[in-house]
Design a protein around this motif. Structure first.
Motif, PDB file in Angstrom:
ATOM      1  N   SER A 130       6.162   5.787   3.139  1.00  0.00           N
ATOM      2  CA  SER A 130       4.978   4.976   3.404  1.00  0.00           C
ATOM      3  C   SER A 130       4.815   3.884   2.360  1.00  0.00           C
ATOM      4  CB  SER A 130       3.739   5.878   3.429  1.00  0.00           C
ATOM      5  OG  SER A 130       2.560   5.125   3.563  1.00  0.00           O
ATOM      6  N   ASP A 131       4.999   4.229   1.087  1.00  0.00           N
ATOM      7  CA  ASP A 131       4.845   3.239   0.025  1.00  0.00           C
ATOM      8  C   ASP A 131       5.893   2.130   0.135  1.00  0.00           C
ATOM      9  OD1 ASP A 131       2.638   4.421  -1.003  1.00  0.00           O
ATOM     10  OD2 ASP A 131       3.539   5.048  -2.890  1.00  0.00           O
ATOM     11  N   SER A 133      -6.423  -1.204   3.183  1.00  0.00           N
ATOM     12  CA  SER A 133      -6.059  -0.601   4.470  1.00  0.00           C
ATOM     13  C   SER A 133      -4.780   0.230   4.337  1.00  0.00           C
ATOM     14  CB  SER A 133      -5.897  -1.685   5.540  1.00  0.00           C
ATOM     15  OG  SER A 133      -4.756  -2.503   5.287  1.00  0.00           O
ATOM     16  N   GLN A 134      -3.853  -0.217   3.518  1.00  0.00           N
ATOM     17  CA  GLN A 134      -2.623   0.541   3.301  1.00  0.00           C
ATOM     18  C   GLN A 134      -2.915   1.866   2.607  1.00  0.00           C
ATOM     19  OE1 GLN A 134      -0.246  -2.288   1.129  1.00  0.00           O
ATOM     20  NE2 GLN A 134       0.866  -2.945   2.955  1.00  0.00           N
ATOM     21  N   THR A 170      -2.191   5.732   4.001  1.00  0.00           N
ATOM     22  CA  THR A 170      -1.134   6.532   3.381  1.00  0.00           C
ATOM     23  C   THR A 170      -1.492   8.018   3.468  1.00  0.00           C
ATOM     24  OG1 THR A 170      -0.676   4.723   1.866  1.00  0.00           O
ATOM     25  CG2 THR A 170       0.200   6.866   1.266  1.00  0.00           C
ATOM     26  N   HIS A 205       4.820  -0.133   2.885  1.00  0.00           N
ATOM     27  CA  HIS A 205       3.647  -0.912   2.509  1.00  0.00           C
ATOM     28  C   HIS A 205       3.996  -2.031   1.543  1.00  0.00           C
ATOM     29  CE1 HIS A 205       0.662   2.537   3.651  1.00  0.00           C
ATOM     30  NE2 HIS A 205       1.067   1.838   4.688  1.00  0.00           N
ATOM     31  N   GLU A 252       5.574  -4.750   3.481  1.00  0.00           N
ATOM     32  CA  GLU A 252       4.541  -5.447   4.248  1.00  0.00           C
ATOM     33  C   GLU A 252       3.739  -6.383   3.351  1.00  0.00           C
ATOM     34  OE1 GLU A 252       0.803  -4.342   7.257  1.00  0.00           O
ATOM     35  OE2 GLU A 252       1.474  -2.897   5.747  1.00  0.00           O
ATOM     36  N   TYR A 288       2.697   0.105  -6.135  1.00  0.00           N
ATOM     37  CA  TYR A 288       2.561   1.333  -5.362  1.00  0.00           C
ATOM     38  C   TYR A 288       2.942   2.564  -6.177  1.00  0.00           C
ATOM     39  CZ  TYR A 288       1.786  -1.657  -1.407  1.00  0.00           C
ATOM     40  OH  TYR A 288       1.255  -2.589  -0.561  1.00  0.00           O
TER      41      TYR A 288
END
Length: 300
Positions: free
Chosen positions: A261-262, A194-195, A199, A265, A268, A4
């Motif tokens: 967000s990163d 999708s991530q 973002t 993600h 996840e 990321y």
């Protein structure tokens, strides 16, 4: 963190304000913290000198001084920072076989940023000894090189269609996933896309910040030309800090959203990884840690 970081580079490090003009701090950090290539780290002073010279076009006296200062900075980094980076890698290695929490990942990111800030400040005296000696033609050379890098950034990110940006980031993300996890499934590839689509990237915001940083560099150089190193150092320290932590509150808030967000993600994605992928990740960190320990001990 691993894959990321591509998105963060595009928004923050990609500005070239930090990477090139104050590259002594950032490049040495990246070589020390993110690369297991021992020869690259050992040659970091040469690499950084070449990088800076491409922007400032040093004369003979300036070049000699920069080489000496970079060698001293490199020795300091090897002694002071590499042991701490090795410890951080060990901590990460112990964590990756299990689940990762977003706040845990963000804490690692924050620790890395702290390393960058400390190294940047350590480089300030060297930069303060050189920046005031730049001649008008050299200052203009810096401005032109920054303009060229900005043009490249604009074409790659600001002028590209959103789908093209996603494809570019996805390609880099997949490369990084394979480096750290060894493989990537079709489902994981779809998750990455999708991530990235979810973002909150805004290339216009990144472009505005890039312009601010470039203007900041050019104006600071012009202000400091002819000053003594002692008078120049506080301004250099402030410039380095502004290059790492933007003075624009809106941009800082934007970056906080990106980093948050990163981190979420990555946690996840990691939750979808197999035991074999996690083992590969752990082994990769262990290999990096061994290299960092060798570098700290100045072993070949």
């Amino acid at each position: 963190m691993p894959f990321y970081i591509t998105s963060l580079r595009a928004q923050r490090w990609g500005s070239a304000a930090c990477r090139r003009i104050i590259g002594a701090a950032c490049v040495l950090l990246l070589l020390g913290g993110c690369s297991a290539i021992v020869p690259a780290y050992n040659n970091a002073p040469f690499i950084v000198h070449w990088w800076l010279d491409g922007y400032a076009d040093f004369d003979a006296a300036q070049s000699a001084r920069v080489k000496t200062d970079l060698a001293q900075l490199h020795a300091w980094h090897r002694k002071e920072d590499l042991p701490r980076i090795a410890q951080m890698l060990q901590t990460m290695q112990a964590a990756v076989p299990g689940e990762l929490r977003p706040e845990q990942i963000c804490a690692w990111y924050g620790e890395g940023l702290d390393y960058a800030r400390a190294l940047a400040q350590r480089s300030a005296p060297a930069l303060a000894a050189t920046v005031p000696s730049l001649k008008p033609a050299q200052a203009e050379h810096v401005r032109r090189e920054l303009a060229k890098s900005a043009k490249t950034w604009r074409a790659k990110w600001l002028e590209a269609r959103p789908s093209e940006q996603i494809d570019e980031r996805l390609d880099k993300a997949l490369d990084n996933v394979k480096t750290w996890y060894g493989s990537v499934s079709t489902a994981q590839s779809a998750l990455l896309r999708s991530q990235l689509e979810a973002t909150p990237y805004d290339t216009a915001t990144g472009w505005t910040e890039l312009q601010r940083r470039h203007t900041d560099i050019v104006e600071t150089i012009e202000t400091l030309r002819g000053q003594t190193p002692q008078r120049a150092q506080p301004a250099i320290e402030a410039l380095l800090e502004r290059s790492l932590i933007s003075p624009d509150p809106a941009y800082r808030a934007y970056m906080e959203r990106i980093v948050s967000s990163d981190c979420a993600h990555l946690a996840e994605f990691h939750a979808t990884s197999s035991p074999g992928q996690r083992r590969h990740f752990s082994e990769k960190l262990a290999a990096y840690g061994r290299d960092v320990q060798r570098l700290a001990a100045q072993l070949p």
